[in-house]
Design an enzyme around this catalytic site. Structure first.
Site, PDB file in Angstrom:
ATOM      1  N   ASN A 210     -19.436   3.832   9.402  1.00  0.00           N
ATOM      2  CA  ASN A 210     -19.054   2.422   9.453  1.00  0.00           C
ATOM      3  C   ASN A 210     -19.010   1.925  10.902  1.00  0.00           C
ATOM      4  OD1 ASN A 210     -18.782   2.377   6.672  1.00  0.00           O
ATOM      5  ND2 ASN A 210     -16.558   2.622   6.697  1.00  0.00           N
TER       6      ASN A 210
ATOM      7  N   ILE B 273     -12.895  -4.860   7.424  1.00  0.00           N
ATOM      8  CA  ILE B 273     -11.944  -3.747   7.472  1.00  0.00           C
ATOM      9  C   ILE B 273     -12.237  -2.776   6.317  1.00  0.00           C
ATOM     10  CG2 ILE B 273     -10.080  -4.876   8.769  1.00  0.00           C
ATOM     11  CD1 ILE B 273      -8.803  -5.537   6.022  1.00  0.00           C
TER      12      ILE B 273
ATOM     13  N   TYR C 240       0.818  -1.209   0.000  1.00  0.00           N
ATOM     14  CA  TYR C 240       0.000   0.000   0.000  1.00  0.00           C
ATOM     15  C   TYR C 240       0.856   1.266   0.000  1.00  0.00           C
ATOM     16  CZ  TYR C 240      -3.734  -3.168   1.609  1.00  0.00           C
ATOM     17  OH  TYR C 240      -4.636  -4.186   1.756  1.00  0.00           O
TER      18      TYR C 240
ATOM     19  N   LEU D 131     -17.528  -3.614   1.317  1.00  0.00           N
ATOM     20  CA  LEU D 131     -18.619  -2.882   0.669  1.00  0.00           C
ATOM     21  C   LEU D 131     -18.568  -3.059  -0.849  1.00  0.00           C
ATOM     22  CD1 LEU D 131     -18.417   0.422   2.767  1.00  0.00           C
ATOM     23  CD2 LEU D 131     -19.593  -1.729   3.305  1.00  0.00           C
TER      24      LEU D 131
END
Length: 260
Positions: free
Chosen positions: A227, A215, A38, A177
């Site tokens: 969330n 997550i 990342y 999601l």
């Protein structure tokens, strides 16, 4: 491991990532997930440092990328990850994918050594199919704690979830999601309207009902708090059955080196 965490994939803007982590922790999150690939471990570490939350209260996970899975590379890259994160150890270290330089015997020999040296508390795997889960369990001295996979109402992964439960491996859902696709699923939208909540909360609550840790990525404070509010949402049996009955599949992460 807290059942709701903050994902940080594609959150590589230094200040935005740092702010998201700090905001999430101060809002009540206690689980932060990142990865070498990342490119934001340093920013995540700054967010943890910035938040008024003790390090011991934060469950912190990162992942070793596929080109760093040889024995020496695991040890060297994990040391680099710890330095960037500003911590002495992580709570969970994953094999990001069973691909690239992944060689189970050598890879997990390094992971076990990191546990023995108290640089890693738990070891995990990510994007592993059932047979690879079994092989990983057979190769390690430390138990395989979790398997992190794409999982959401449009990719429920029933067989894989059941297999992990049978083997005592926790399941962690990334892209819970479906990268926003759940907002356009009629069944999810109807349940959200019924409870007066967002579709995101419905998807996250459904995962919790399945015993899955989620997550979701979020950067803005409003999304982070929305969330988090999913923890207060209780779906009834009818809601869960309606989501279970969705007859569409939409896998959002499918690189050429994936094992499926």
């Amino acid at each position: 491991m807290p059942m709701l965490g903050l994902g940080t994939w594609k959150n590589d803007d230094p200040e935005a990532c740092t702010n998201a982590v700090a905001t999430a922790l101060e809002a009540g999150y206690r689980h932060i997930d990142t990865a070498q690939a990342y490119g934001n471990e340093e920013h995540v570490g700054r967010g943890i440092e910035r938040a008024d939350v003790p390090r011991d209260d934060v469950f912190l996970a990162t992942k070793v990328w596929i080109d760093r899975l040889a024995y020496d590379d695991v040890l060297a890259s994990t040391a680099e990850s710890l330095r960037k994160l500003g911590v002495n150890a992580v709570d969970l270290l994953y094999v990001h994918w069973p691909a690239g330089e992944y060689a189970p015997e050598d890879t997990f020999r390094a992971f076990d050594e990191l546990v023995d040296n108290e640089r890693v508390d738990r070891i995990g795997i990510s994007n592993f199919e059932p047979e690879q889960v079994d092989d990983a369990i057979d190769r390690t001295d430390a138990p395989i704690f979790a398997n992190q996979v794409e999982l959401h109402p449009l990719l429920p992964q029933e067989e894989l979830r059941a297999h992990c439960v049978d083997r005592g491996v926790e399941v962690v859902a990334y892209s819970p999601l479906a990268r926003g696709a759940v907002f356009d699923v009629p069944e999810v939208t109807e349940i959200a309207a019924k409870h007066g909540v967002s579709e995101a909360q419905v998807s996250l609550a459904w995962l919790r009902e399945k015993g899955v840790t989620a997550i979701p990525k979020a950067t803005g404070g409003s999304h982070i708090r929305d969330n988090l509010a999913s923890r207060d949402l209780s779906l009834d049996a009818e809601d869960v059955a309606a989501i279970d009955a969705i007859d569409r599949t939409d896998r959002r992460v499918d690189p050429g080196f994936a094992p499926w």
